[in-house]
Design a protein around this motif. Structure first.
Motif, short mmCIF file in Angstrom:
data_model
loop_
_atom_site.label_atom_id
_atom_site.label_comp_id
_atom_site.label_asym_id
_atom_site.label_seq_id
_atom_site.Cartn_x
_atom_site.Cartn_y
_atom_site.Cartn_z
N GLY A 142 0.83 -1.20 0.00
CA GLY A 142 0.00 0.00 0.00
C GLY A 142 0.86 1.25 0.00
N LEU A 143 0.25 2.39 -0.32
CA LEU A 143 0.95 3.67 -0.39
C LEU A 143 0.23 4.70 0.46
N ILE A 144 0.98 5.43 1.27
CA ILE A 144 0.44 6.57 2.01
C ILE A 144 1.11 7.83 1.49
N PHE A 145 0.33 8.74 0.94
CA PHE A 145 0.83 10.03 0.47
C PHE A 145 0.78 11.01 1.64
N LEU A 146 1.92 11.63 1.95
CA LEU A 146 1.98 12.52 3.11
C LEU A 146 2.37 13.93 2.66
N GLY A 147 1.41 14.86 2.72
CA GLY A 147 1.68 16.26 2.41
C GLY A 147 1.71 16.53 0.91
N ILE A 148 1.89 17.80 0.58
CA ILE A 148 1.88 18.24 -0.81
C ILE A 148 3.07 17.65 -1.56
N LEU A 149 2.83 17.25 -2.82
CA LEU A 149 3.87 16.70 -3.69
C LEU A 149 3.89 17.48 -4.99
N ASP A 150 5.02 17.41 -5.70
CA ASP A 150 5.05 17.97 -7.05
C ASP A 150 3.96 17.32 -7.88
N LYS A 151 3.28 18.11 -8.70
CA LYS A 151 2.16 17.62 -9.49
C LYS A 151 2.55 16.41 -10.34
N GLU A 152 3.70 16.47 -10.98
CA GLU A 152 4.16 15.38 -11.83
C GLU A 152 4.37 14.11 -11.01
N VAL A 153 4.95 14.24 -9.83
CA VAL A 153 5.22 13.10 -8.96
C VAL A 153 3.90 12.47 -8.51
N GLU A 155 0.85 12.66 -9.80
CA GLU A 155 0.06 12.04 -10.86
C GLU A 155 0.66 10.72 -11.30
N ARG A 156 2.00 10.64 -11.36
CA ARG A 156 2.64 9.40 -11.80
C ARG A 156 2.43 8.28 -10.80
N ILE A 157 2.66 8.56 -9.53
CA ILE A 157 2.54 7.50 -8.52
C ILE A 157 1.08 7.16 -8.25
N ASP A 158 0.20 8.12 -8.46
CA ASP A 158 -1.22 7.86 -8.26
C ASP A 158 -1.74 6.79 -9.22
N ARG A 159 -1.09 6.62 -10.34
CA ARG A 159 -1.53 5.62 -11.34
C ARG A 159 -1.14 4.20 -10.95
N ILE A 160 -0.27 4.05 -9.98
CA ILE A 160 0.17 2.71 -9.57
C ILE A 160 -0.99 1.99 -8.87
N PRO A 161 -1.36 0.80 -9.30
CA PRO A 161 -2.55 0.11 -8.77
C PRO A 161 -2.32 -0.57 -7.43
N LEU A 162 -2.10 0.23 -6.40
CA LEU A 162 -1.99 -0.26 -5.03
C LEU A 162 -2.98 0.51 -4.15
N PRO A 163 -3.41 -0.06 -3.03
CA PRO A 163 -4.26 0.69 -2.09
C PRO A 163 -3.54 1.96 -1.64
N LYS A 164 -4.29 3.06 -1.57
CA LYS A 164 -3.69 4.35 -1.24
C LYS A 164 -4.50 5.07 -0.17
N VAL A 165 -3.78 5.86 0.66
CA VAL A 165 -4.40 6.77 1.62
C VAL A 165 -3.64 8.08 1.53
N TYR A 166 -4.37 9.19 1.51
CA TYR A 166 -3.77 10.52 1.43
C TYR A 166 -3.86 11.18 2.80
N VAL A 167 -2.76 11.77 3.26
CA VAL A 167 -2.71 12.41 4.58
C VAL A 167 -2.31 13.86 4.41
N ASP A 168 -3.09 14.75 5.01
CA ASP A 168 -2.91 16.20 4.93
C ASP A 168 -3.05 16.72 3.51
N LEU A 169 -3.74 15.99 2.68
CA LEU A 169 -4.16 16.43 1.36
C LEU A 169 -5.28 15.51 0.90
N TYR A 170 -6.02 15.97 -0.11
CA TYR A 170 -7.16 15.22 -0.59
C TYR A 170 -6.79 14.42 -1.84
N ASP A 171 -7.43 13.28 -2.00
CA ASP A 171 -7.38 12.56 -3.26
C ASP A 171 -8.38 13.24 -4.19
N VAL A 172 -7.88 13.96 -5.18
CA VAL A 172 -8.77 14.74 -6.05
C VAL A 172 -9.71 13.86 -6.85
#
Length: 362
Positions: A142-153, A155-172
């Motif tokens: 699984g992947l936990i996104f923590l805080g603001i990231l570069d847009k390119e980063v 979007e690229r990692i968001d396409r990876i088909p693993l369970p994800k949770v976003y912390v201190d930001l929203y999954d648009v």
């Protein structure tokens, strides 16, 4: 940079197993009897399932370790490993203390469930290599996104088909769960504190549109002003960062308001420093409030009135969401939820009570 937290063999999570001790096999029922809990509870703790408190889970795993019990790995499953994705600019220095603190709370919750974690700090230059590592079969669960990231980063990692949770930001895309501090009501309350203290001219410091948290805090600030019939002055809306999230110099007008509501403590700290450079005192000349209750709130002179973020609860909620996501089938097609964790107002010395305060506002 990659930081790995691995577990010893006696804390691995696997399938349904017996615990072996030296010469004889000992079942989960033996452990349950020793600790006075049910076999189901022991099974959940060993297998990293929901429904067991962190302290009890640790006690069950520690009891196994104390007796020399080992959870065999039959080569079918390894301990679950979560990648925590965050910007490299949050990894060190004062600006990184807030997110590193949040990372430690998340990591602590993962350890309580016998999970490993790996911190990955991708940037546009390392993105493809990092993405290939993350996508390697069996590398992460699984992947936990923590805080603001570069847009390119992001979007690229968001396409990876693993369970994800976003912390201190929203999954648009609203496909995954997001865990954020409740910002609108908290900013509304701290702005009301300024109004109750007699302030009528209140500015906002924060660049709109960069993060959802800044937008939410601005909405709370505006709600408090509107309720009292106060108008926002655009000249007192001060940007604090560029669109990439990097800090910029604060450009203050000659005529200043009586108070400022800042979107975060770091920005409030920089504002106080700029006001002092102009020969002004806080709070005697201008009151200032922040948000986060991070290191800057204490470093600032005077110390900041602010909103404390509940990092412990954010970490706990994020890991619970991740566990549910990993145990749920069809993760990428399921709709995500937003979990808003309430903050707490912290009153310090950066707000002055002005004369002429109305009794009804006390």
């Amino acid at each position: 940079m990659i930081k790995i937290h691995k577990l010893s063999n006696n804390m691995r999570a696997g399938g349904q197993v017996n615990i072996l001790a030296g010469r004889g096999a000992v079942s989960m029922q033996n452990i349950a009897d020793e600790l006075g809990v049910s076999k189901v509870t022991v099974s959940k703790a060993i297998n990293g399932k929901e429904g067991v408190s962190g302290p009890l889970r640790q006690k069950i795993l520690q009891t196994a370790a104390d007796h020399g019990y080992v959870l065999p790995d039959y080569g079918q499953r390894k301990a679950r490993t979560i990648a925590i994705i965050m910007s490299e600019r949050f990894h060190s220095g004062d600006s990184g203390r807030f997110y590193m603190g949040m990372y430690e709370h998340i990591n602590r919750e993962l350890r309580m469930r016998a999970y490993s974690s790996v911190m990955i700090t991708p940037n546009p230059e390392t993105l493809e290599h990092d993405a290939e590592t993350i996508e390697k079969p069996g590398m992460f669960d699984g992947l936990i996104f923590l805080g603001i990231l570069d847009k390119e980063v992001r979007e690229r990692i968001d396409r990876i088909p693993l369970p994800k949770v976003y912390v201190d930001l929203y999954d648009v895309g609203y496909r995954s769960d997001s865990v954020v501090t409740e910002s609108i009501y908290s900013a509304y309350e701290i702005t009301k504190h300024l109004i109750r203290s007699g302030h009528r001219e209140i500015g906002f410091v924060g660049t709109l549109g960069v993060t959802t948290s800044i937008n939410d805090r601005y909405l709370g600030y505006m709600r408090a002003l509107m309720e009292k019939g106060l108008k926002e002055q655009e000249r007192w809306r001060i940007p604090d960062r560029d669109q990439a999230g990097r800090a910029v110099d604060l450009q203050l007008p000659q005529e200043l308001p009586e108070a400022f509501m800042c979107n975060c403590d770091e920005t409030a700290f920089r504002l106080v420093r700029e006001l002092k450079r102009r020969g002004l005192s806080v709070p005697e000349d201008v009151s200032v409030v922040g948000f986060d209750d991070d290191i800057y709130a204490g470093l600032c002179e005077p110390q900041l009135t602010t909103v404390a973020v509940d990092m412990k609860e954010i970490g706990r909620t994020a890991v619970k969401c991740m566990v549910r996501r990993m145990e749920r089938t069809g993760t990428e097609n399921s709709e995500g939820e937003v979990y808003r964790i309430p903050g707490k107002l912290i009153f310090r010395d950066s707000v002055r009570e002005r004369k002429g305060r109305m009794k009804s506002e006390k």
